[in-house]
Design a protein around this motif. Structure first.
Motif, PDB file in Angstrom:
ATOM      1  N   ILE A 151     -27.248  13.308 -31.733  1.00 61.80           N
ATOM      2  CA  ILE A 151     -25.826  13.075 -31.465  1.00 61.80           C
ATOM      3  C   ILE A 151     -24.992  14.280 -31.877  1.00 61.80           C
ATOM      4  N   VAL A 152     -25.233  14.787 -33.074  1.00 58.83           N
ATOM      5  CA  VAL A 152     -24.462  15.926 -33.571  1.00 58.83           C
ATOM      6  C   VAL A 152     -24.699  17.161 -32.697  1.00 58.83           C
ATOM      7  N   THR A 153     -25.942  17.380 -32.284  1.00 60.50           N
ATOM      8  CA  THR A 153     -26.237  18.512 -31.411  1.00 60.50           C
ATOM      9  C   THR A 153     -25.505  18.378 -30.088  1.00 60.50           C
ATOM     10  N   TRP A 154     -25.525  17.188 -29.509  1.00 64.28           N
ATOM     11  CA  TRP A 154     -24.820  16.953 -28.244  1.00 64.28           C
ATOM     12  C   TRP A 154     -23.321  17.209 -28.389  1.00 64.28           C
ATOM     13  N   GLU A 155     -22.768  16.887 -29.539  1.00 67.98           N
ATOM     14  CA  GLU A 155     -21.334  17.058 -29.749  1.00 67.98           C
ATOM     15  C   GLU A 155     -20.933  18.514 -29.936  1.00 67.98           C
ATOM     16  N   PHE A 156     -21.734  19.304 -30.652  1.00 72.59           N
ATOM     17  CA  PHE A 156     -21.258  20.601 -31.130  1.00 72.59           C
ATOM     18  C   PHE A 156     -21.942  21.807 -30.492  1.00 72.59           C
ATOM     19  N   VAL A 157     -22.850  21.620 -29.560  1.00 76.81           N
ATOM     20  CA  VAL A 157     -23.412  22.771 -28.855  1.00 76.81           C
ATOM     21  C   VAL A 157     -22.313  23.518 -28.096  1.00 76.81           C
ATOM     22  N   GLY A 158     -21.444  22.783 -27.427  1.00 73.85           N
ATOM     23  CA  GLY A 158     -20.373  23.420 -26.665  1.00 73.85           C
ATOM     24  C   GLY A 158     -19.389  24.172 -27.543  1.00 73.85           C
ATOM     25  N   TYR A 159     -19.085  23.624 -28.698  1.00 73.73           N
ATOM     26  CA  TYR A 159     -18.170  24.295 -29.631  1.00 73.73           C
ATOM     27  C   TYR A 159     -18.742  25.632 -30.090  1.00 73.73           C
ATOM     28  N   ASN A 160     -20.002  25.647 -30.502  1.00 70.18           N
ATOM     29  CA  ASN A 160     -20.621  26.884 -30.956  1.00 70.18           C
ATOM     30  C   ASN A 160     -20.860  27.842 -29.788  1.00 70.18           C
ATOM     31  N   MET A 161     -21.153  27.305 -28.614  1.00 70.13           N
ATOM     32  CA  MET A 161     -21.302  28.153 -27.436  1.00 70.13           C
ATOM     33  C   MET A 161     -20.025  28.927 -27.166  1.00 70.13           C
ATOM     34  N   LEU A 162     -18.888  28.278 -27.335  1.00 66.34           N
ATOM     35  CA  LEU A 162     -17.615  28.955 -27.083  1.00 66.34           C
ATOM     36  C   LEU A 162     -17.375  30.076 -28.098  1.00 66.34           C
ATOM     37  N   ILE A 163     -17.779  29.868 -29.341  1.00 70.36           N
ATOM     38  CA  ILE A 163     -17.659  30.920 -30.354  1.00 70.36           C
ATOM     39  C   ILE A 163     -18.510  32.132 -29.963  1.00 70.36           C
ATOM     40  N   PHE A 164     -19.757  31.892 -29.588  1.00 68.30           N
ATOM     41  CA  PHE A 164     -20.658  32.993 -29.220  1.00 68.30           C
ATOM     42  C   PHE A 164     -20.199  33.680 -27.938  1.00 68.30           C
ATOM     43  N   TYR A 165     -19.770  32.895 -26.973  1.00 67.99           N
ATOM     44  CA  TYR A 165     -19.352  33.475 -25.698  1.00 67.99           C
ATOM     45  C   TYR A 165     -18.096  34.332 -25.879  1.00 67.99           C
ATOM     46  N   SER A 166     -17.166  33.881 -26.710  1.00 71.37           N
ATOM     47  CA  SER A 166     -15.962  34.673 -26.975  1.00 71.37           C
ATOM     48  C   SER A 166     -16.313  35.991 -27.654  1.00 71.37           C
ATOM     49  N   ALA A 167     -17.288  35.953 -28.565  1.00 68.56           N
ATOM     50  CA  ALA A 167     -17.713  37.194 -29.225  1.00 68.56           C
ATOM     51  C   ALA A 167     -18.411  38.129 -28.237  1.00 68.56           C
ATOM     52  N   LEU A 168     -19.174  37.590 -27.298  1.00 69.63           N
ATOM     53  CA  LEU A 168     -19.851  38.427 -26.316  1.00 69.63           C
ATOM     54  C   LEU A 168     -18.876  39.089 -25.353  1.00 69.63           C
ATOM     55  N   ARG A 169     -17.758  38.449 -25.098  1.00 74.49           N
ATOM     56  CA  ARG A 169     -16.808  38.992 -24.130  1.00 74.49           C
ATOM     57  C   ARG A 169     -16.104  40.246 -24.625  1.00 74.49           C
ATOM     58  N   VAL A 170     -16.105  40.492 -25.921  1.00 74.66           N
ATOM     59  CA  VAL A 170     -15.414  41.669 -26.459  1.00 74.66           C
ATOM     60  C   VAL A 170     -16.373  42.829 -26.698  1.00 74.66           C
ATOM     61  N   VAL A 171     -17.646  42.687 -26.348  1.00 76.98           N
ATOM     62  CA  VAL A 171     -18.589  43.800 -26.466  1.00 76.98           C
ATOM     63  C   VAL A 171     -18.252  44.838 -25.403  1.00 76.98           C
TER      64      VAL A 171
END
Length: 313
Positions: free
Chosen positions: A183-203
């Protein structure tokens, strides 16, 4: 006698007298600064410092049926350090974060890299779809999954009846922790994905162009450019996930009604604190357990932060 002064150079400006900063100007500046940070400082003191101080105050007393409330000093902390129920909950959430956090962050990183690669068809829709579960309240998500887990009334029970099989019970004592992790994984994968994706966009794209000229493949670009560039985001997401694991409360508290034999009132430290305060009326000891758990969480998060910064140095 009159001392002759050398003539001023052509075009030179006369020297200005030194500016003296009066006490009044410094006072005005200091009050201006407090005017900006004052509202935040007030809210921070009311919602964080005041409850924390009150919890420390409560933890120094003990209420008895005979004798009322009396000052006991650090006796409550000594009891908490020897409380087997509390430490069983700490070990349980420790096992939870050791298994669930790497899986969740690994999936989030994989999705972020897939979206950032530019080779994923319909990446905008895919990004929103992965992030959407985070917008579902934790209570609703837990109830939804809890009823799907039900072997007699939910999806698992329907599959058993339709195919004549007997699937493992997700609400059993052996699988309930894994069910909560799902349940926790289903809830927070998208949240952490957005953190990583935002960091990748500034490379900088110049790094990718240089790697392409050198003939580096996608795997080499990921390991040599992308992962080092988002190391700070990885550390932050890990710290947030560790804190969230130690604060685990909503999922076991809601599933306890569906699986009373698998989830006890001391299943996690936060649930134990809640049960002590609202069911057992042990407010003083509940405050003590909460403070000890806060210190444990702070130490673990600080150690992870130090290791992450050391690796990134």
């Amino acid at each position: 006698m009159t001392t002759l002064q050398p003539p001023a150079a052509a075009g030179a400006r006369p020297a200005r007298p030194p500016v003296r900063r009066t006490r009044r100007s410094w006072t005005g500046r200091s009050w201006t600064g407090w005017g900006f940070i004052g509202p935040f400082a007030l809210v921070f003191a009311l919602v964080f410092l005041a409850p924390l101080a009150y919890s420390v105050y409560l933890s120094l007393f003990r209420t008895k049926l005979i004798g009322g409330t009396s000052f006991v000093g650090l006796d409550n902390y000594e009891q908490a350090l020897q409380d087997g129920q509390f430490w069983d909950g700490v070990l349980r959430v420790g096992l939870f974060l050791l298994v669930q956090v790497p899986i969740m962050l690994g999936l989030a990183l994989l999705v972020a890299l897939a979206i950032d690669s530019g080779r994923l068809f319909g990446k905008d829709f895919f990004r929103i779809s992965v992030f959407l579960p985070y917008a579902v309240p934790a209570v609703v998500a837990t109830l939804m999954w809890g009823f799907m887990y039900g072997p007699r009334f939910g999806l698992v029970g329907d599959i058993n009846d339709a195919f004549g099989v007997r699937l493992p019970d997700p609400l059993s004592s052996d699988l309930i922790l894994a069910s909560i992790g799902n349940i926790v994984t289903w809830e927070f994968v998208g949240y952490n994905m957005l953190i990583f994706y935002s960091a990748l966009r500034v490379v900088p794209h110049s790094l990718y162009e240089a790697a392409e000229i050198d003939g580096a493949g996608q795997w080499r670009v990921i390991t040599a450019i992308k992962l080092p560039a988002i190391r700070g985001a990885l550390v932050i997401a890990t710290i947030f996930s560790i804190i969230g694991s130690f604060q685990l409360f909503n999922e076991p508290a809601i599933l306890q009604k569906l699986a009373p034999n698998a989830i006890t009132t001391d299943y996690t430290p936060n649930y134990y604190t809640y049960s002590l305060s609202f069911s057992g009326q042990q407010h003083n000891y509940s405050a003590t357990v909460a403070i000890v758990m806060g210190v444990v969480t702070m130490i673990v998060a600080y150690v992870v932060q130090l290791r992450g910064m050391r690796k990134g140095a």
